[in-house]
Design a protein around this motif. Structure first.
Motif, PDB file in Angstrom:
ATOM      1  N   ALA A   1       0.832  -1.206   0.000  1.00 40.48           N
ATOM      2  CA  ALA A   1       0.000   0.000   0.000  1.00 40.48           C
ATOM      3  C   ALA A   1       0.864   1.253   0.000  1.00 40.48           C
ATOM      4  CB  ALA A   1      -0.935  -0.010   1.205  1.00 40.48           C
ATOM      5  N   MET A   2       1.935   1.244   0.807  1.00 47.48           N
ATOM      6  CA  MET A   2       2.821   2.414   0.861  1.00 47.48           C
ATOM      7  C   MET A   2       3.506   2.666  -0.469  1.00 47.48           C
ATOM      8  SD  MET A   2       4.727   2.433   4.562  1.00 47.48           S
ATOM      9  CE  MET A   2       5.121   0.679   4.678  1.00 47.48           C
ATOM     10  N   ALA A   3       3.797   1.608  -1.216  1.00 48.54           N
ATOM     11  CA  ALA A   3       4.499   1.756  -2.491  1.00 48.54           C
ATOM     12  C   ALA A   3       3.602   2.310  -3.583  1.00 48.54           C
ATOM     13  CB  ALA A   3       5.084   0.415  -2.933  1.00 48.54           C
ATOM     14  N   ALA A   4       2.298   2.369  -3.351  1.00 48.73           N
ATOM     15  CA  ALA A   4       1.372   2.960  -4.320  1.00 48.73           C
ATOM     16  C   ALA A   4       1.536   4.479  -4.314  1.00 48.73           C
ATOM     17  CB  ALA A   4      -0.061   2.568  -3.993  1.00 48.73           C
ATOM     18  N   ASP A   5       1.021   5.119  -5.352  1.00 44.39           N
ATOM     19  CA  ASP A   5       1.106   6.574  -5.456  1.00 44.39           C
ATOM     20  C   ASP A   5      -0.046   7.261  -4.733  1.00 44.39           C
ATOM     21  OD1 ASP A   5       3.417   6.890  -7.463  1.00 44.39           O
ATOM     22  OD2 ASP A   5       2.106   5.442  -8.447  1.00 44.39           O
ATOM     23  N   VAL A   6      -1.213   6.642  -4.742  1.00 45.94           N
ATOM     24  CA  VAL A   6      -2.409   7.169  -4.090  1.00 45.94           C
ATOM     25  C   VAL A   6      -3.035   6.035  -3.303  1.00 45.94           C
ATOM     26  CG1 VAL A   6      -4.708   8.171  -4.451  1.00 45.94           C
ATOM     27  CG2 VAL A   6      -2.800   8.872  -5.924  1.00 45.94           C
ATOM     28  N   ARG A   7      -3.476   6.326  -2.081  1.00 47.39           N
ATOM     29  CA  ARG A   7      -4.088   5.291  -1.239  1.00 47.39           C
ATOM     30  C   ARG A   7      -5.496   5.715  -0.822  1.00 47.39           C
ATOM     31  NH1 ARG A   7       1.034   5.451  -0.729  1.00 47.39           N
ATOM     32  NH2 ARG A   7       0.910   7.452   0.338  1.00 47.39           N
ATOM     33  N   LEU A   8      -6.472   4.856  -1.117  1.00 46.64           N
ATOM     34  CA  LEU A   8      -7.845   5.026  -0.659  1.00 46.64           C
ATOM     35  C   LEU A   8      -8.150   3.887   0.301  1.00 46.64           C
ATOM     36  CD1 LEU A   8      -9.591   5.700  -4.104  1.00 46.64           C
ATOM     37  CD2 LEU A   8      -8.511   7.371  -2.581  1.00 46.64           C
ATOM     38  N   ALA A   9      -9.004   4.151   1.275  1.00 45.17           N
ATOM     39  CA  ALA A   9      -9.311   3.109   2.258  1.00 45.17           C
ATOM     40  C   ALA A   9     -10.806   3.032   2.507  1.00 45.17           C
ATOM     41  CB  ALA A   9      -8.590   3.400   3.576  1.00 45.17           C
ATOM     42  N   ALA A  10     -11.299   1.820   2.651  1.00 47.40           N
ATOM     43  CA  ALA A  10     -12.656   1.588   3.135  1.00 47.40           C
ATOM     44  C   ALA A  10     -12.650   1.744   4.651  1.00 47.40           C
ATOM     45  CB  ALA A  10     -13.128   0.198   2.742  1.00 47.40           C
ATOM     46  N   PRO A  11     -13.808   1.997   5.277  1.00 51.62           N
ATOM     47  CA  PRO A  11     -13.844   2.175   6.739  1.00 51.62           C
ATOM     48  C   PRO A  11     -13.260   0.996   7.510  1.00 51.62           C
ATOM     49  CG  PRO A  11     -15.897   2.930   5.768  1.00 51.62           C
ATOM     50  CD  PRO A  11     -15.131   2.260   4.668  1.00 51.62           C
ATOM     51  N   GLY A  12     -13.342  -0.203   6.954  1.00 51.61           N
ATOM     52  CA  GLY A  12     -12.833  -1.377   7.650  1.00 51.61           C
ATOM     53  C   GLY A  12     -11.358  -1.657   7.409  1.00 51.61           C
ATOM     54  N   ALA A  13     -10.680  -0.777   6.683  1.00 50.67           N
ATOM     55  CA  ALA A  13      -9.253  -0.983   6.410  1.00 50.67           C
ATOM     56  C   ALA A  13      -8.444  -0.834   7.695  1.00 50.67           C
ATOM     57  CB  ALA A  13      -8.763   0.017   5.365  1.00 50.67           C
TER      58      ALA A  13
ATOM     59  N   THR B   1       6.280  -0.078  17.482  1.00 47.22           N
ATOM     60  CA  THR B   1       5.234  -0.685  18.314  1.00 47.22           C
ATOM     61  C   THR B   1       4.429  -1.758  17.594  1.00 47.22           C
ATOM     62  OG1 THR B   1       3.525   0.926  17.681  1.00 47.22           O
ATOM     63  CG2 THR B   1       4.952   1.505  19.554  1.00 47.22           C
ATOM     64  N   GLY B   2       4.394  -1.727  16.266  1.00 43.78           N
ATOM     65  CA  GLY B   2       3.557  -2.673  15.532  1.00 43.78           C
ATOM     66  C   GLY B   2       2.081  -2.472  15.800  1.00 43.78           C
ATOM     67  N   LYS B   3       1.690  -1.237  16.143  1.00 47.02           N
ATOM     68  CA  LYS B   3       0.282  -0.970  16.450  1.00 47.02           C
ATOM     69  C   LYS B   3      -0.563  -1.008  15.179  1.00 47.02           C
ATOM     70  CE  LYS B   3      -1.337   3.179  17.070  1.00 47.02           C
ATOM     71  NZ  LYS B   3      -1.632   4.554  17.570  1.00 47.02           N
ATOM     72  N   VAL B   4      -1.825  -1.353  15.357  1.00 47.71           N
ATOM     73  CA  VAL B   4      -2.771  -1.393  14.250  1.00 47.71           C
ATOM     74  C   VAL B   4      -3.452  -0.036  14.133  1.00 47.71           C
ATOM     75  CG1 VAL B   4      -4.853  -2.475  13.331  1.00 47.71           C
ATOM     76  CG2 VAL B   4      -3.158  -3.861  14.549  1.00 47.71           C
ATOM     77  N   VAL B   5      -3.513   0.496  12.940  1.00 45.47           N
ATOM     78  CA  VAL B   5      -4.105   1.799  12.673  1.00 45.47           C
ATOM     79  C   VAL B   5      -5.354   1.608  11.820  1.00 45.47           C
ATOM     80  CG1 VAL B   5      -3.751   4.027  11.536  1.00 45.47           C
ATOM     81  CG2 VAL B   5      -1.877   2.971  12.814  1.00 45.47           C
ATOM     82  N   GLY B   6      -6.480   2.151  12.284  1.00 39.99           N
ATOM     83  CA  GLY B   6      -7.716   2.087  11.521  1.00 39.99           C
ATOM     84  C   GLY B   6      -7.754   3.116  10.417  1.00 39.99           C
ATOM     85  N   ALA B   7      -8.786   3.050   9.590  1.00 35.52           N
ATOM     86  CA  ALA B   7      -8.874   3.903   8.404  1.00 35.52           C
ATOM     87  C   ALA B   7      -8.907   5.385   8.763  1.00 35.52           C
ATOM     88  CB  ALA B   7     -10.121   3.531   7.594  1.00 35.52           C
ATOM     89  N   GLU B   8      -9.712   5.760   9.756  1.00 35.59           N
ATOM     90  CA  GLU B   8      -9.837   7.180  10.096  1.00 35.59           C
ATOM     91  C   GLU B   8      -8.533   7.738  10.643  1.00 35.59           C
ATOM     92  OE1 GLU B   8     -12.088   9.279   9.353  1.00 35.59           O
ATOM     93  OE2 GLU B   8     -13.522   7.843   8.510  1.00 35.59           O
ATOM     94  N   GLU B   9      -7.859   6.974  11.502  1.00 34.44           N
ATOM     95  CA  GLU B   9      -6.569   7.435  12.019  1.00 34.44           C
ATOM     96  C   GLU B   9      -5.546   7.512  10.891  1.00 34.44           C
ATOM     97  OE1 GLU B   9      -3.225   6.466  15.477  1.00 34.44           O
ATOM     98  OE2 GLU B   9      -4.968   5.146  15.258  1.00 34.44           O
ATOM     99  N   ALA B  10      -5.603   6.545   9.972  1.00 28.39           N
ATOM    100  CA  ALA B  10      -4.693   6.565   8.825  1.00 28.39           C
ATOM    101  C   ALA B  10      -4.916   7.823   7.987  1.00 28.39           C
ATOM    102  CB  ALA B  10      -4.896   5.322   7.971  1.00 28.39           C
ATOM    103  N   TYR B  11      -6.176   8.236   7.861  1.00 26.96           N
ATOM    104  CA  TYR B  11      -6.476   9.454   7.109  1.00 26.96           C
ATOM    105  C   TYR B  11      -5.950  10.689   7.845  1.00 26.96           C
ATOM    106  CZ  TYR B  11      -9.126  13.325   5.121  1.00 26.96           C
ATOM    107  OH  TYR B  11      -9.474  14.525   4.564  1.00 26.96           O
ATOM    108  N   ARG B  12      -6.139  10.732   9.144  1.00 30.03           N
ATOM    109  CA  ARG B  12      -5.691  11.899   9.909  1.00 30.03           C
ATOM    110  C   ARG B  12      -4.175  12.072   9.853  1.00 30.03           C
ATOM    111  NH1 ARG B  12      -9.724  10.043  13.551  1.00 30.03           N
ATOM    112  NH2 ARG B  12      -8.152   9.015  14.848  1.00 30.03           N
TER     113      ARG B  12
END
Length: 271
Positions: free
Chosen positions: A125-137, A174-185
């Motif tokens: 996902a990071m290697a992509a140029d643009v990233r979109l996420a569904a709420p469950g990502a 930390t290897g923490k899991v990040v949800g879609a909204e936090e990823a957007y912020r």
């Protein structure tokens, strides 16, 4: 192109690549690893595909990373060359080389993250140029959670350039899991879309890209890559200047910049 673990479709000049092991949350097994290497090598020279969307089949995941079940099996595909420093190095390079191939391909890549993007899936996902996420990502640099180093498959290079040093350090250490909204912020994803709108939105963005000139699109990604690879400002400006001159020359040859009106300087006007 026929694959066992991937699905690729070409819709006009838009290519859609899907990880296709939904029963394993699209985890990367040895077959998928080889097919991904084959796919991205092929993309380097294809002119019929100008933009790519990368997504995952099923509802469980975008790509959940390494298939740990196969990796732990001594008779599995990952162990086919035995267990040694040399064989492990070769296997590691087959993974990390995918990031180089993704960044080197001339097609802009839009990641439509529909579920878990863990470990190698996070790096894809990071290697992509643009990233979109569904709420469950969900996103996780999970390497450190299984006893490995937190920096793997390009994460130490790409992540801090996307979200900043402090955020990247937190995620990798930390290897923490990040949800879609936090990823957007934090700027990890460009948009969060309703699940049913994820692919339509990806296609919409791809459509805007496809409206641009083929050479202009390729040289823009080329310039972004050059800047990503730590160019100084003067170096970045030289790359941009080169690209613009090449594109202006291309337009002039095609007649696209020839106008009956004189340029502003000849009319006495200021630019």
């Amino acid at each position: 192109m026929e694959f066992e673990t991937l699905r690729f479709e070409l819709e006009g000049e838009l290519g859609i690549l899907a990880f296709n092991r939904p029963e394993r949350a699209n985890a990367v097994n040895s077959v998928m690893l080889e097919e991904l290497n084959s796919f991205w090598r092929d993309m380097q020279t294809r002119d019929d595909c100008r933009v790519l969307i990368l997504t995952g089949e099923g509802e469980k995941g975008f790509c959940s990373g390494l298939d740990l079940k196969e990796a732990a099996d001594p008779s599995g595909g990952f162990m086919r060359e035995g267990i040694s420093g040399t064989s492990m190095w070769k296997g590691q390079r087959r993974f990390s080389g995918l990031i180089e191939l993704m960044r080197a391909c001339p097609q802009p890549v839009i990641a439509a993250v529909n579920g878990a993007a863990m470990g190698a899936g996070f790096s894809f996902a990071m290697a992509a140029d643009v990233r979109l996420a569904a709420p469950g990502a969900r996103f996780c640099a999970s390497y450190i959670n299984i006893g490995l180093g937190g920096a793997d498959v390009g994460s130490s290079y790409l992540l801090w350039r996307i979200v900043g040093w402090g955020r990247a350090a937190e995620l990798l250490l930390t290897g923490k899991v990040v949800g879609a909204e936090e990823a957007y912020r934090m700027g990890l994803v460009n948009e969060v879309c309703p699940a049913e709108q994820l692919m339509p939105r990806a296609r919409e963005i791809a459509g805007l890209m496809l409206e641009k000139s083929p050479l202009g699109l390729r040289l823009t990604k080329d310039a972004l890559n050059a800047a990503l690879n730590c160019l100084s400002l003067p170096d970045a400006l030289r790359v941009e200047d080169r690209n613009q001159v090449l594109l202006m020359e291309n337009l002039l040859i095609a007649g696209g910049m020839i106008s009956s009106s004189p340029p502003p300087a000849q009319r006495g006007g200021a630019e």
